[in-house]
Design a protein around this motif. Structure first.
Motif, mmCIF file in Angstrom:
data_model
loop_
_atom_site.group_PDB
_atom_site.id
_atom_site.type_symbol
_atom_site.label_atom_id
_atom_site.label_comp_id
_atom_site.label_asym_id
_atom_site.label_seq_id
_atom_site.Cartn_x
_atom_site.Cartn_y
_atom_site.Cartn_z
ATOM 1 N N SER A 100 0.826 -1.213 0.000
ATOM 2 C CA SER A 100 0.000 0.000 0.000
ATOM 3 C C SER A 100 0.856 1.257 0.000
ATOM 4 O O SER A 100 0.535 2.237 -0.680
ATOM 5 N N VAL A 101 1.956 1.228 0.753
ATOM 6 C CA VAL A 101 2.836 2.402 0.803
ATOM 7 C C VAL A 101 3.494 2.622 -0.555
ATOM 8 O O VAL A 101 3.616 3.767 -1.026
ATOM 9 N N VAL A 102 3.933 1.566 -1.210
ATOM 10 C CA VAL A 102 4.529 1.697 -2.539
ATOM 11 C C VAL A 102 3.493 2.250 -3.531
ATOM 12 O O VAL A 102 3.798 3.134 -4.345
ATOM 13 N N LEU A 103 2.263 1.748 -3.465
ATOM 14 C CA LEU A 103 1.205 2.251 -4.348
ATOM 15 C C LEU A 103 0.962 3.738 -4.126
ATOM 16 O O LEU A 103 0.951 4.530 -5.075
ATOM 17 N N ALA A 104 0.773 4.126 -2.866
ATOM 18 C CA ALA A 104 0.421 5.515 -2.564
ATOM 19 C C ALA A 104 1.597 6.462 -2.761
ATOM 20 O O ALA A 104 1.446 7.565 -3.284
ATOM 21 N N GLY A 105 2.784 6.022 -2.323
ATOM 22 C CA GLY A 105 3.925 6.923 -2.322
ATOM 23 C C GLY A 105 4.628 7.039 -3.657
ATOM 24 O O GLY A 105 5.239 8.069 -3.951
ATOM 25 N N LEU A 106 4.558 5.995 -4.493
ATOM 26 C CA LEU A 106 5.334 5.986 -5.732
ATOM 27 C C LEU A 106 4.490 5.748 -6.978
ATOM 28 O O LEU A 106 4.542 6.525 -7.925
ATOM 29 N N LEU A 107 3.715 4.665 -6.989
ATOM 30 C CA LEU A 107 3.083 4.248 -8.242
ATOM 31 C C LEU A 107 2.113 5.290 -8.779
ATOM 32 O O LEU A 107 2.124 5.603 -9.973
ATOM 33 N N LEU A 108 1.271 5.836 -7.903
ATOM 34 C CA LEU A 108 0.287 6.821 -8.376
ATOM 35 C C LEU A 108 0.971 8.045 -8.964
ATOM 36 O O LEU A 108 0.436 8.694 -9.865
ATOM 37 N N LYS A 109 2.174 8.347 -8.467
ATOM 38 C CA LYS A 109 2.870 9.545 -8.926
ATOM 39 C C LYS A 109 3.403 9.400 -10.342
ATOM 40 O O LYS A 109 3.683 10.388 -11.009
ATOM 41 N N THR A 110 3.557 8.129 -10.816
ATOM 42 C CA THR A 110 3.989 7.955 -12.206
ATOM 43 C C THR A 110 2.938 8.474 -13.174
ATOM 44 O O THR A 110 3.271 8.932 -14.268
ATOM 45 N N GLY A 111 1.662 8.406 -12.770
ATOM 46 C CA GLY A 111 0.617 8.957 -13.624
ATOM 47 C C GLY A 111 0.745 10.462 -13.766
ATOM 48 O O GLY A 111 0.675 11.007 -14.870
ATOM 49 N N ALA A 112 0.962 11.147 -12.647
ATOM 50 C CA ALA A 112 1.145 12.601 -12.688
ATOM 51 C C ALA A 112 2.406 12.967 -13.456
ATOM 52 O O ALA A 112 2.416 13.902 -14.268
ATOM 53 N N TYR A 113 3.482 12.233 -13.212
ATOM 54 C CA TYR A 113 4.738 12.496 -13.918
ATOM 55 C C TYR A 113 4.554 12.331 -15.420
ATOM 56 O O TYR A 113 5.035 13.159 -16.212
ATOM 57 N N GLY A 114 3.859 11.289 -15.831
ATOM 58 C CA GLY A 114 3.648 11.066 -17.262
ATOM 59 C C GLY A 114 2.862 12.181 -17.919
ATOM 60 O O GLY A 114 3.177 12.601 -19.043
ATOM 61 N N LEU A 115 1.839 12.676 -17.219
ATOM 62 C CA LEU A 115 1.061 13.787 -17.776
ATOM 63 C C LEU A 115 1.926 15.030 -17.941
ATOM 64 O O LEU A 115 1.837 15.738 -18.949
ATOM 65 N N LEU A 116 2.765 15.297 -16.932
ATOM 66 C CA LEU A 116 3.623 16.484 -16.991
ATOM 67 C C LEU A 116 4.738 16.332 -18.013
ATOM 68 O O LEU A 116 5.074 17.282 -18.731
ATOM 69 N N ARG A 117 5.323 15.151 -18.101
ATOM 70 C CA ARG A 117 6.521 14.967 -18.921
ATOM 71 C C ARG A 117 6.190 14.683 -20.382
ATOM 72 O O ARG A 117 6.961 15.056 -21.272
ATOM 73 N N PHE A 118 5.067 14.019 -20.646
ATOM 74 C CA PHE A 118 4.775 13.575 -22.007
ATOM 75 C C PHE A 118 3.533 14.229 -22.607
ATOM 76 O O PHE A 118 3.588 14.754 -23.713
ATOM 77 N N VAL A 119 2.411 14.193 -21.885
ATOM 78 C CA VAL A 119 1.151 14.634 -22.500
ATOM 79 C C VAL A 119 1.177 16.126 -22.805
ATOM 80 O O VAL A 119 0.876 16.540 -23.939
ATOM 81 N N LEU A 120 1.533 16.955 -21.833
ATOM 82 C CA LEU A 120 1.520 18.403 -22.079
ATOM 83 C C LEU A 120 2.579 18.835 -23.097
ATOM 84 O O LEU A 120 2.262 19.569 -24.038
#
Length: 360
Positions: A100-120
């Protein structure tokens, strides 16, 4: 593997569901990457997957939007965004504390990172066109996630649904910045996104650690069976109160600064969605108070006699408390560190337009 092997009762179901969501959405992004590759070759005659070369690929409006959606699908599932969030509560609930800590602390943030780094940067015009829809889904996720969290009796499931609400703020801020590139509002929204990514990882990760500590002691996650723990475990209960207040955005803690910046950045873009986000903060107070009241306050009806916070447990929780206080009282060093990267994102999103300097 963390879920399927070391999880709880329905771990196989949760692991397979998580696997299907992420693999199908990842396949869509793979198709989008190939489409961008061939579109770049068709316009330049050069075969390359080089990021900096693909940034300037000329695309028609329709093609850019479809390729953007392929990338967006993968990152929206990871984030997770409403309505692609249904894997998250099961994955969190059935995962071990470490999972749960890995999911909350790291995995979900890859979604935000991808939007910032690639989509925009890759699709600035398509992102501006798609932004109103993404922001509406973000606002729905903020309120919907908060209401579902309030309805839970399982502590881990409650904390899991708060992630849907908090990451909705991240999505709102990202596409608010996409809607108004090169403006102070975009700058504030992106700063809020960076802080929300960090603060959510600390506050929600800590709540999952606390839920794991309580489950280890009591062999239950049901808050109805945890009444009166404050009298038995005052230090652990106090830590629970601290992180619950951080999750609801108490002023003085990092989540408040992050969500405030996101709402300030969203206001010039859409007043209605800013109000919806503010209502989401109001809803968060309901589940925060519910968590503290049902788990820690009230009479000790079940006669619990449990050990309070141990030294090694304090070694885990106290640094996260200090970080959330620091980010709430003095976040400027973090914002300064991220400033150059955020300026680059703003420049690419605005198509090279001059970025308005925001003086501190």
């Amino acid at each position: 593997f963390l879920i399927a092997i070391w999880g709880h009762e329905r771990r196989q179901y949760a692991a397979v569901k998580f696997f299907l969501f992420t693999q199908i959405s990842g396949l869509l992004m793979l198709i989008a990457i190939l489409a961008l590759y061939f579109a770049h070759y068709a316009s330049t005659g050069v075969h390359t997957f080089e990021y900096t070369a693909l940034l300037h690929t000329p695309l028609s409006g329709g093609a850019a939007l479809w390729i953007l959606l392929g990338f967006f699908a993968a990152f929206a599932v990871k984030l997770p965004m409403f309505p692609f969030h249904t894997w998250l509560p099961d994955a969190h609930t059935e995962a071990s504390t470490a999972g749960s800590v890995v999911l909350a602390g790291l995995l979900l943030k890859t979604g935000a990172y991808g939007l910032l780094r690639f989509v925009l940067p890759l699709f600035p015009s398509a992102a501006r066109a798609f932004a109103p829809w993404a922001m509406v889904l973000a606002a729905i996720g903020i309120i919907y996630g908060g209401l579902l969290a309030y309805a839970q009796t399982d502590m881990k499931r409650l904390v899991a649904y708060t992630s849907v609400s908090h990451m909705g703020f991240v999505l709102l801020g990202i596409f608010a910045a996409a809607s108004a590139p090169g403006t102070p509002a975009a700058h504030w929204a992106l700063e809020g996104v960076v802080l929300e990514i960090l603060c959510h990882g600390f506050s929600t990760g800590a709540l999952f650690v606390l839920a794991g500590m309580l489950q280890e002691r009591m062999h239950t996650r049901e808050m109805g069976q945890m009444n009166g723990l404050w009298a038995v475990m005052p230090r652990l209960s106090g830590a629970g109160l601290f992180f619950a207040m951080a999750a609801v955005g108490l002023p003085g803690l990092g989540n408040f600064v992050a969500e405030f910046l996101i709402l300030v950045g969203t206001w010039p873009v859409s007043v209605g969605l800013t109000i919806a986000g503010a209502l989401g903060i109001l809803v968060s107070t309901f589940y925060g108070v519910e968590l503290v009241q049902r788990a820690f306050h009230g009479p000790n009806r079940h006669g619990w006699q449990l050990p309070d916070m141990l030294k090694r447990e304090a070694l885990v929780l106290v640094p996260m408390m200090a970080l959330l206080l620091w980010l709430g009282l003095y976040p400027q060093p973090v914002l300064n560190t991220a400033a150059a990267s955020l300026a680059r994102i703003e420049q690419l999103t605005s198509g090279g337009a001059t970025i308005i300097e925001v003086r501190r």
